[in-house]
Design a protein around this motif. Structure first.
Motif, PDB file in Angstrom:
ATOM      1  N   GLU A  65      -0.911 -21.837   8.911  1.00 16.15           N
ATOM      2  CA  GLU A  65      -0.422 -20.689   9.675  1.00 16.15           C
ATOM      3  C   GLU A  65      -1.360 -19.499   9.491  1.00 16.15           C
ATOM      4  O   GLU A  65      -1.762 -18.860  10.462  1.00 16.15           O
ATOM      5  N   TYR A  66      -1.717 -19.220   8.249  1.00 18.38           N
ATOM      6  CA  TYR A  66      -2.625 -18.105   7.965  1.00 18.38           C
ATOM      7  C   TYR A  66      -3.973 -18.321   8.657  1.00 18.38           C
ATOM      8  O   TYR A  66      -4.523 -17.405   9.268  1.00 18.38           O
ATOM      9  N   GLU A  67      -4.484 -19.549   8.579  1.00 16.94           N
ATOM     10  CA  GLU A  67      -5.765 -19.875   9.206  1.00 16.94           C
ATOM     11  C   GLU A  67      -5.713 -19.615  10.711  1.00 16.94           C
ATOM     12  O   GLU A  67      -6.605 -18.983  11.279  1.00 16.94           O
ATOM     13  N   ILE A  68      -4.664 -20.100  11.361  1.00 20.80           N
ATOM     14  CA  ILE A  68      -4.532 -19.925  12.815  1.00 20.80           C
ATOM     15  C   ILE A  68      -4.370 -18.452  13.168  1.00 20.80           C
ATOM     16  O   ILE A  68      -4.910 -17.980  14.169  1.00 20.80           O
ATOM     17  N   LYS A  69      -3.649 -17.700  12.357  1.00 16.53           N
ATOM     18  CA  LYS A  69      -3.461 -16.270  12.631  1.00 16.53           C
ATOM     19  C   LYS A  69      -4.775 -15.501  12.587  1.00 16.53           C
ATOM     20  O   LYS A  69      -4.874 -14.423  13.171  1.00 16.53           O
ATOM     21  N   GLN A  70      -5.791 -16.059  11.935  1.00 18.50           N
ATOM     22  CA  GLN A  70      -7.111 -15.418  11.902  1.00 18.50           C
ATOM     23  C   GLN A  70      -7.917 -15.717  13.169  1.00 18.50           C
ATOM     24  O   GLN A  70      -8.915 -15.051  13.436  1.00 18.50           O
ATOM     25  N   PHE A  71      -7.486 -16.701  13.950  1.00 15.79           N
ATOM     26  CA  PHE A  71      -8.187 -17.075  15.182  1.00 15.79           C
ATOM     27  C   PHE A  71      -8.034 -15.975  16.226  1.00 15.79           C
ATOM     28  O   PHE A  71      -7.004 -15.289  16.270  1.00 15.79           O
ATOM     29  N   SER A  72      -9.007 -15.874  17.092  1.00 17.47           N
ATOM     30  CA  SER A  72      -8.872 -15.015  18.267  1.00 17.47           C
ATOM     31  C   SER A  72      -7.913 -15.706  19.236  1.00 17.47           C
ATOM     32  O   SER A  72      -7.632 -16.908  19.100  1.00 17.47           O
ATOM     33  N   LYS A  73      -7.433 -14.964  20.220  1.00 24.16           N
ATOM     34  CA  LYS A  73      -6.541 -15.576  21.214  1.00 24.16           C
ATOM     35  C   LYS A  73      -7.264 -16.719  21.918  1.00 24.16           C
ATOM     36  O   LYS A  73      -6.671 -17.780  22.166  1.00 24.16           O
ATOM     37  N   ARG A  74      -8.525 -16.536  22.211  1.00 21.23           N
ATOM     38  CA  ARG A  74      -9.311 -17.585  22.881  1.00 21.23           C
ATOM     39  C   ARG A  74      -9.346 -18.857  22.031  1.00 21.23           C
ATOM     40  O   ARG A  74      -9.165 -19.965  22.547  1.00 21.23           O
ATOM     41  N   GLU A  75      -9.558 -18.706  20.725  1.00 17.05           N
ATOM     42  CA  GLU A  75      -9.594 -19.873  19.832  1.00 17.05           C
ATOM     43  C   GLU A  75      -8.227 -20.558  19.763  1.00 17.05           C
ATOM     44  O   GLU A  75      -8.149 -21.790  19.713  1.00 17.05           O
ATOM     45  N   LYS A  76      -7.171 -19.777  19.794  1.00 17.31           N
ATOM     46  CA  LYS A  76      -5.820 -20.361  19.799  1.00 17.31           C
ATOM     47  C   LYS A  76      -5.587 -21.146  21.088  1.00 17.31           C
ATOM     48  O   LYS A  76      -5.005 -22.235  21.065  1.00 17.31           O
ATOM     49  N   GLU A  77      -6.047 -20.600  22.208  1.00 11.78           N
ATOM     50  CA  GLU A  77      -5.887 -21.295  23.496  1.00 11.78           C
ATOM     51  C   GLU A  77      -6.642 -22.619  23.491  1.00 11.78           C
ATOM     52  O   GLU A  77      -6.158 -23.619  24.020  1.00 11.78           O
ATOM     53  N   VAL A  78      -7.829 -22.646  22.879  1.00 10.48           N
ATOM     54  CA  VAL A  78      -8.600 -23.890  22.770  1.00 10.48           C
ATOM     55  C   VAL A  78      -7.819 -24.906  21.936  1.00 10.48           C
ATOM     56  O   VAL A  78      -7.716 -26.083  22.307  1.00 10.48           O
ATOM     57  N   LEU A  79      -7.258 -24.470  20.828  1.00  5.06           N
ATOM     58  CA  LEU A  79      -6.451 -25.340  19.967  1.00  5.06           C
ATOM     59  C   LEU A  79      -5.273 -25.923  20.753  1.00  5.06           C
ATOM     60  O   LEU A  79      -5.011 -27.123  20.692  1.00  5.06           O
ATOM     61  N   ILE A  80      -4.595 -25.086  21.504  1.00  8.04           N
ATOM     62  CA  ILE A  80      -3.452 -25.532  22.310  1.00  8.04           C
ATOM     63  C   ILE A  80      -3.896 -26.551  23.349  1.00  8.04           C
ATOM     64  O   ILE A  80      -3.269 -27.593  23.525  1.00  8.04           O
ATOM     65  N   ARG A  81      -5.012 -26.285  24.026  1.00 13.10           N
ATOM     66  CA  ARG A  81      -5.510 -27.222  25.048  1.00 13.10           C
ATOM     67  C   ARG A  81      -5.908 -28.559  24.431  1.00 13.10           C
ATOM     68  O   ARG A  81      -5.697 -29.613  25.038  1.00 13.10           O
ATOM     69  N   GLN A  82      -6.468 -28.528  23.225  1.00  8.83           N
ATOM     70  CA  GLN A  82      -6.853 -29.782  22.564  1.00  8.83           C
ATOM     71  C   GLN A  82      -5.636 -30.652  22.310  1.00  8.83           C
ATOM     72  O   GLN A  82      -5.663 -31.856  22.530  1.00  8.83           O
TER      73      GLN A  82
END
Length: 88
Positions: A65-82
């Motif tokens: 959770e902490y790791e993901i919270k450090q992601f930019s919104k763009r990086e989170k969107e990439v994670l979701i798409r994967q």
């Protein structure tokens, strides 16, 4: 028997993303929808759970959770798409 923990991302009505962790995703979702969860989601209407990742214990889920919270919104969107691509 040890209970699994999960890291999750919720997409809000305004397009923002909220990241959290829990040992029961469905219960936590309803808590968020009823305004009994995170303060952030009381002012940003939760629309859908868009990412769930299973972990062996609370510590691992919280670290992720902490790791993901450090992601930019763009990086989170990439994670979701994967994840969406994996389930298609």
């Amino acid at each position: 028997m040890k209970k699994s923990w999960f890291t999750y991302i919720i997409r809000c009505a305004d397009g923002s993303l909220y990241t959290g962790s829990t040992n029961h995703v469905i219960r936590r979702w309803y808590q968020h929808r009823e305004g009994r969860g995170a303060k952030y989601l009381r002012s940003h209407e939760p629309r859908e759970v868009v990412f769930v990742e299973q972990h062996p214990d609370r510590s691992a889920a919280c670290k992720r959770e902490y790791e993901i919270k450090q992601f930019s919104k763009r990086e989170k969107e990439v994670l979701i798409r994967q994840v969406e691509g994996d389930s298609a």
